[in-house]
Write a protein that holds these residues in place. Structure first.
Motif, PDB file in Angstrom:
ATOM      1  N   MET A   1      24.194  45.479  47.604  1.00 11.28           N
ATOM      2  CA  MET A   1      23.834  46.714  48.295  1.00 11.28           C
ATOM      3  C   MET A   1      24.971  47.716  48.165  1.00 11.28           C
ATOM      4  O   MET A   1      26.143  47.372  48.317  1.00 11.28           O
ATOM      5  CB  MET A   1      23.555  46.416  49.772  1.00 11.28           C
ATOM      6  N   LEU A   2      24.608  48.970  47.857  1.00 12.57           N
ATOM      7  CA  LEU A   2      25.595  50.047  47.793  1.00 12.57           C
ATOM      8  C   LEU A   2      26.059  50.371  49.213  1.00 12.57           C
ATOM      9  O   LEU A   2      25.248  50.632  50.090  1.00 12.57           O
ATOM     10  CB  LEU A   2      24.962  51.281  47.142  1.00 12.57           C
ATOM     11  N   THR A   3      27.371  50.343  49.424  1.00  8.01           N
ATOM     12  CA  THR A   3      27.899  50.616  50.764  1.00  8.01           C
ATOM     13  C   THR A   3      28.635  51.947  50.855  1.00  8.01           C
ATOM     14  O   THR A   3      28.713  52.533  51.927  1.00  8.01           O
ATOM     15  CB  THR A   3      28.843  49.486  51.210  1.00  8.01           C
ATOM     16  N   HIS A   4      29.187  52.405  49.721  1.00 10.96           N
ATOM     17  CA  HIS A   4      29.989  53.629  49.771  1.00 10.96           C
ATOM     18  C   HIS A   4      29.984  54.302  48.406  1.00 10.96           C
ATOM     19  O   HIS A   4      30.041  53.637  47.370  1.00 10.96           O
ATOM     20  CB  HIS A   4      31.425  53.308  50.192  1.00 10.96           C
ATOM     21  N   LEU A   5      29.896  55.640  48.412  1.00 10.71           N
ATOM     22  CA  LEU A   5      29.930  56.419  47.176  1.00 10.71           C
ATOM     23  C   LEU A   5      30.869  57.595  47.386  1.00 10.71           C
ATOM     24  O   LEU A   5      30.746  58.338  48.362  1.00 10.71           O
ATOM     25  CB  LEU A   5      28.526  56.916  46.817  1.00 10.71           C
ATOM     26  N   SER A   6      31.819  57.737  46.459  1.00  9.30           N
ATOM     27  CA  SER A   6      32.809  58.807  46.538  1.00  9.30           C
ATOM     28  C   SER A   6      32.732  59.655  45.272  1.00  9.30           C
ATOM     29  O   SER A   6      32.740  59.116  44.157  1.00  9.30           O
ATOM     30  CB  SER A   6      34.215  58.219  46.703  1.00  9.30           C
ATOM     31  N   LEU A   7      32.654  60.988  45.450  1.00 12.54           N
ATOM     32  CA  LEU A   7      32.616  61.927  44.328  1.00 12.54           C
ATOM     33  C   LEU A   7      33.768  62.909  44.471  1.00 12.54           C
ATOM     34  O   LEU A   7      33.989  63.471  45.546  1.00 12.54           O
ATOM     35  CB  LEU A   7      31.288  62.710  44.301  1.00 12.54           C
ATOM     36  N   ALA A  66      32.083  53.703  43.464  1.00 10.32           N
ATOM     37  CA  ALA A  66      31.006  53.075  44.234  1.00 10.32           C
ATOM     38  C   ALA A  66      31.452  51.695  44.692  1.00 10.32           C
ATOM     39  O   ALA A  66      32.022  50.926  43.912  1.00 10.32           O
ATOM     40  CB  ALA A  66      29.736  52.957  43.397  1.00 10.32           C
ATOM     41  N   ASP A  67      31.214  51.395  45.961  1.00  5.77           N
ATOM     42  CA  ASP A  67      31.508  50.073  46.523  1.00  5.77           C
ATOM     43  C   ASP A  67      30.198  49.357  46.825  1.00  5.77           C
ATOM     44  O   ASP A  67      29.263  49.965  47.385  1.00  5.77           O
ATOM     45  CB  ASP A  67      32.332  50.205  47.801  1.00  5.77           C
ATOM     46  N   PHE A  68      30.137  48.096  46.455  1.00  9.73           N
ATOM     47  CA  PHE A  68      28.938  47.297  46.673  1.00  9.73           C
ATOM     48  C   PHE A  68      29.278  46.034  47.455  1.00  9.73           C
ATOM     49  O   PHE A  68      30.317  45.408  47.228  1.00  9.73           O
ATOM     50  CB  PHE A  68      28.315  46.873  45.340  1.00  9.73           C
ATOM     51  N   SER A  69      28.395  45.682  48.365  1.00 11.96           N
ATOM     52  CA  SER A  69      28.419  44.343  48.952  1.00 11.96           C
ATOM     53  C   SER A  69      27.535  43.461  48.081  1.00 11.96           C
ATOM     54  O   SER A  69      26.444  43.860  47.675  1.00 11.96           O
ATOM     55  CB  SER A  69      27.878  44.382  50.382  1.00 11.96           C
ATOM     56  N   LEU A  70      28.006  42.243  47.778  1.00 16.27           N
ATOM     57  CA  LEU A  70      27.279  41.369  46.862  1.00 16.27           C
ATOM     58  C   LEU A  70      26.560  40.227  47.577  1.00 16.27           C
ATOM     59  O   LEU A  70      26.131  39.270  46.937  1.00 16.27           O
ATOM     60  CB  LEU A  70      28.247  40.798  45.821  1.00 16.27           C
ATOM     61  N   ASP A  71      26.436  40.328  48.891  1.00 15.48           N
ATOM     62  CA  ASP A  71      25.740  39.275  49.628  1.00 15.48           C
ATOM     63  C   ASP A  71      24.296  39.121  49.163  1.00 15.48           C
ATOM     64  O   ASP A  71      23.726  38.027  49.233  1.00 15.48           O
ATOM     65  CB  ASP A  71      25.773  39.570  51.133  1.00 15.48           C
ATOM     66  N   ASP A  72      23.690  40.244  48.708  1.00 14.48           N
ATOM     67  CA  ASP A  72      22.305  40.195  48.245  1.00 14.48           C
ATOM     68  C   ASP A  72      22.224  40.312  46.727  1.00 14.48           C
ATOM     69  O   ASP A  72      21.157  40.611  46.181  1.00 14.48           O
ATOM     70  CB  ASP A  72      21.482  41.323  48.893  1.00 14.48           C
ATOM     71  N   ALA A  73      23.331  40.091  46.024  1.00 19.47           N
ATOM     72  CA  ALA A  73      23.344  40.218  44.565  1.00 19.47           C
ATOM     73  C   ALA A  73      24.058  39.014  43.935  1.00 19.47           C
ATOM     74  O   ALA A  73      25.130  39.148  43.351  1.00 19.47           O
ATOM     75  CB  ALA A  73      24.023  41.521  44.155  1.00 19.47           C
ATOM     76  N   PRO A  74      23.484  37.813  44.035  1.00 17.29           N
ATOM     77  CA  PRO A  74      24.154  36.618  43.495  1.00 17.29           C
ATOM     78  C   PRO A  74      24.352  36.675  41.980  1.00 17.29           C
ATOM     79  O   PRO A  74      25.325  36.139  41.464  1.00 17.29           O
ATOM     80  CB  PRO A  74      23.217  35.474  43.893  1.00 17.29           C
ATOM     81  N   LEU A  75      23.427  37.327  41.267  1.00 18.47           N
ATOM     82  CA  LEU A  75      23.581  37.408  39.813  1.00 18.47           C
ATOM     83  C   LEU A  75      24.783  38.270  39.442  1.00 18.47           C
ATOM     84  O   LEU A  75      25.512  37.965  38.482  1.00 18.47           O
ATOM     85  CB  LEU A  75      22.303  37.973  39.178  1.00 18.47           C
ATOM     86  N   ALA A  76      24.991  39.362  40.189  1.00 18.87           N
ATOM     87  CA  ALA A  76      26.155  40.213  39.935  1.00 18.87           C
ATOM     88  C   ALA A  76      27.444  39.453  40.226  1.00 18.87           C
ATOM     89  O   ALA A  76      28.419  39.539  39.466  1.00 18.87           O
ATOM     90  CB  ALA A  76      26.074  41.477  40.788  1.00 18.87           C
ATOM     91  N   LEU A  77      27.458  38.707  41.330  1.00 20.66           N
ATOM     92  CA  LEU A  77      28.653  37.941  41.677  1.00 20.66           C
ATOM     93  C   LEU A  77      28.939  36.881  40.619  1.00 20.66           C
ATOM     94  O   LEU A  77      30.095  36.668  40.222  1.00 20.66           O
ATOM     95  CB  LEU A  77      28.457  37.279  43.049  1.00 20.66           C
ATOM     96  N   ALA A  78      27.892  36.238  40.115  1.00 23.65           N
ATOM     97  CA  ALA A  78      28.076  35.229  39.064  1.00 23.65           C
ATOM     98  C   ALA A  78      28.626  35.874  37.791  1.00 23.65           C
ATOM     99  O   ALA A  78      29.496  35.305  37.115  1.00 23.65           O
ATOM    100  CB  ALA A  78      26.744  34.528  38.780  1.00 23.65           C
ATOM    101  N   TRP A  79      28.125  37.078  37.458  1.00 19.41           N
ATOM    102  CA  TRP A  79      28.618  37.774  36.261  1.00 19.41           C
ATOM    103  C   TRP A  79      30.099  38.117  36.421  1.00 19.41           C
ATOM    104  O   TRP A  79      30.890  37.943  35.478  1.00 19.41           O
ATOM    105  CB  TRP A  79      27.801  39.045  36.034  1.00 19.41           C
ATOM    106  N   ALA A 101      32.564  38.677  48.851  1.00 17.58           N
ATOM    107  CA  ALA A 101      31.524  39.134  47.928  1.00 17.58           C
ATOM    108  C   ALA A 101      31.455  40.656  47.970  1.00 17.58           C
ATOM    109  O   ALA A 101      30.650  41.240  48.693  1.00 17.58           O
ATOM    110  CB  ALA A 101      30.178  38.524  48.297  1.00 17.58           C
ATOM    111  N   ALA A 102      32.326  41.303  47.233  1.00 14.60           N
ATOM    112  CA  ALA A 102      32.355  42.761  47.179  1.00 14.60           C
ATOM    113  C   ALA A 102      32.764  43.180  45.783  1.00 14.60           C
ATOM    114  O   ALA A 102      33.335  42.412  45.014  1.00 14.60           O
ATOM    115  CB  ALA A 102      33.318  43.328  48.220  1.00 14.60           C
TER     116      ALA A 102
END
Length: 567
Positions: A1-7, A66-79, A101-102
């Motif tokens: 899940m996207l948690t933070h976006l900075s531009l 962009a900051d993401f929490s990976l609690d709901d993204a196991p495939l991303a964490l595995a990669w 998991a971030a």
């Protein structure tokens, strides 16, 4: 899940910080304010090519984070773990442990058009960035980078909808088994006539077999060789030590020790502490006797035997010669002998194995065909259901008469494929009477975005990507259809994080969170700003979207009603 976006220095945005939570987050603003810049930023952070036009005028570079929490993204964490890009203790400030998991993605685009990208603070290529973000974000909008436009993503979504994990696993295993057998056959076939090889290996194996090569035996041989080579020096040293410690001729340490003890014992009655000294000397005498016994045993084992030394010399020479020949250390010769024996066994049975392999390869291909047929049947059933559900939703979203189909086409060739024996293509007819065309060829951006929404809602957000972005999904619609679009987005938000750029109040009212993008001229330069809205500000923004520049009492009442109707 996207948690933070900075531009920073991005297009007309000088600086913006956005925080996101679960559910549906809507982004609204006046036409031309830069609402879609947030989507463009996520596209660049997902690996799109960048040019200098995205850098704010007068700035040297634009920076996107962009900051993401990976609690709901196991495939991303595995990669990340597979590519050694996951967070570690070294990535954090001293004393601050990083989240388990971030993930942080940072991209800098220079005014000269160059760019650099980092994942968790480590530089990466655009290819790596694209691979990772495929597990994090799907963008549905009026651009070619939508995930659902690619056939692999369509197949993955269909498999997720049909819950075909078990069938697909069998297909993957069958394809891998077939490939392994094929590689084995190719290796054996490439070897050709192995008669000469077998003869050569047998000669080498025979040489090694004639020697005792286990590491313990080699270590003992080396020790015996050293001892025999220095036998004369050892004998002389032992005899000299024996004579000085306890020899019968001349003075010795043993006799001196006994004399000292006798003298002390005669006067110990006058000083009791001397008895303690005598006890210590008694212990020393015992140790000395044991040392003399050991010296005698060592001397007895030593013998000047030139023939024995020559035998050891020859054996050790053969060991070293074999080690040089096989280019290994002497201690590794036993392993080399066993490896040659294993290769011999393989080569001797190569012809027979080749005959068996042809049969096993045919059987493996048939096993794959059966597994692929089962998977194909499950996919066709899922395709029929998903097509019907999506077609119904398309009509609800203002495209009455439109039709969604999933074409399942046999794959050419007879080579077992881990993806199965078919390919899928999502087809859409946007209007009645039109032939269905590939989803990637649908011309209208608004239609494409709504169709994507319908597919995702019908699939209940079953694909593995946790964040979905919809850009102008409500383009060209209004009234009751707009309200339905908003409701569908909110329903999808219950399964996945959803970000939606919208210009319709009926859609914006459905958001769990709301950002407003505004623009203003400052010293002749247009700038955009992004603000998070609270409940009162949301009501004002919806009133603006309903009534235009002038906020009337009726517009505010309608806005309040829209918010109160959200379930």
């Amino acid at each position: 899940m996207l948690t933070h976006l900075s531009l920073k220095q991005f297009a007309v945005v000088s600086a913006a910080e956005l925080t996101f939570g679960p559910g549906l987050t809507v982004i609204s603003g006046e036409t031309g304010a830069g609402k879609s810049l947030l989507v463009d930023a996520l596209g660049l952070l997902s690996g799109l090519r960048a040019d200098s036009g995205v850098v704010r005028h007068g700035a040297q570079r634009a920076e996107l984070v962009a900051d993401f929490s990976l609690d709901d993204a196991p495939l991303a964490l595995a990669w990340l773990r597979e590519n050694e890009l996951d967070q570690t203790d070294e990535d954090s400030d001293e004393g601050v442990r990083p989240p388990e998991a971030a993930c942080q993605i940072r991209r800098v685009i220079r005014a000269d058009g160059g760019s650099r990208t980092w994942i968790n603070g480590r530089p990466v290529t655009l290819a790596q960035l694209t691979q990772l973000t495929a597990y994090l974000v799907e963008i549905h909008g009026q651009h070619e980078h939508q995930a659902l436009l690619s056939k692999p993503s369509q197949l993955a979504l269909l498999d997720a909808y049909g819950r075909t994990d078990a069938q697909r696993s069998v297909v993957v295993g069958a394809a891998q088994a077939w490939n392994a057998l094929l590689r084995e056959r190719d290796t054996l076939s490439a070897a050709g006539d192995v008669t000469d090889r077998i003869a050569w290996l047998e000669h080498q194996h025979g040489e090694l077999e004639r020697e005792t090569l286990d590491p313990e035996s080699i270590a003992k041989l080396q020790s015996d060789h050293r001892r025999q080579g220095h036998a004369s020096d050892l004998i002389a040293a032992c005899e000299s030590a024996f004579a000085q410690l306890g020899g019968d001729d001349g003075p010795s340490l043993s006799r001196s020790l006994q004399q000292v003890r006798g003298e002390l014992q005669r006067v110990s009655a006058h000083e009791p502490r001397l008895l303690e000294v005598d006890g210590m000397l008694d212990n020393a005498a015992i140790q000395l006797d044991e040392a003399l016994a050991q010296l005698d045993r060592v001397r007895s084992d030593l013998d000047l035997d030139p023939s024995a030394f020559e035998t050891l010399e020859r054996r050790l020479g053969r060991i070293h010669e074999l080690a040089r020949k096989h280019r290994v250390a002497p201690e590794q010769l036993a392993g080399q002998r066993d490896a040659i024996a294993a290769e011999l066994e393989t080569l001797r049975g190569a012809g027979e194995r080749l005959l068996k392999l042809d049969t096993e390869i045919d059987a493996a291909r048939e096993a794959w065909r059966a597994a692929a047929a089962t998977l194909g049947a499950a996919r066709r059933k899922a395709a029929e259901s998903l097509s019907a559900s999506t077609t119904a939703l398309i009509a609800e979203l203002g495209m009455g008469g439109g039709r969604f189909d999933i074409a399942i086409e046999p794959q050419d060739g007879d080579r077992p494929d881990p993806n199965g024996s078919e390919r899928v293509e999502f087809l859409v007819a946007a209007n009645p009477g039109q032939p269905a065309r590939a989803l990637r060829k649908v011309a209208s951006g608004g239609e494409l975005s709504r169709i994507s929404l319908a597919i995702e809602v019908a699939a209940l957000g079953l694909d593995a990507v946790p964040t979905m972005v919809f850009d102008e999904v409500d383009s060209g619609i209004g009234g009751g259809v707009a309200e339905i679009v908003g409701q569908k987005l909110r329903a999808l938000g219950a399964k996945r994080q959803v970000l939606c750029v919208t210009h319709l109040p009926q859609v914006a009212a459905q958001g769990h969170g709301h950002y407003r993008v505004s623009k203003a001229a400052n010293e002749g330069v247009t700038q955009s700003a992004v603000a998070s809205l609270d409940a009162k500000q949301r009501e004002e923004e919806l009133a603006r979207m309903l009534g235009g520049v002038e906020l009337t009492r009726e517009a505010r009442a309608a806005a309040k009603r829209l918010l109160s109707d959200v379930v």
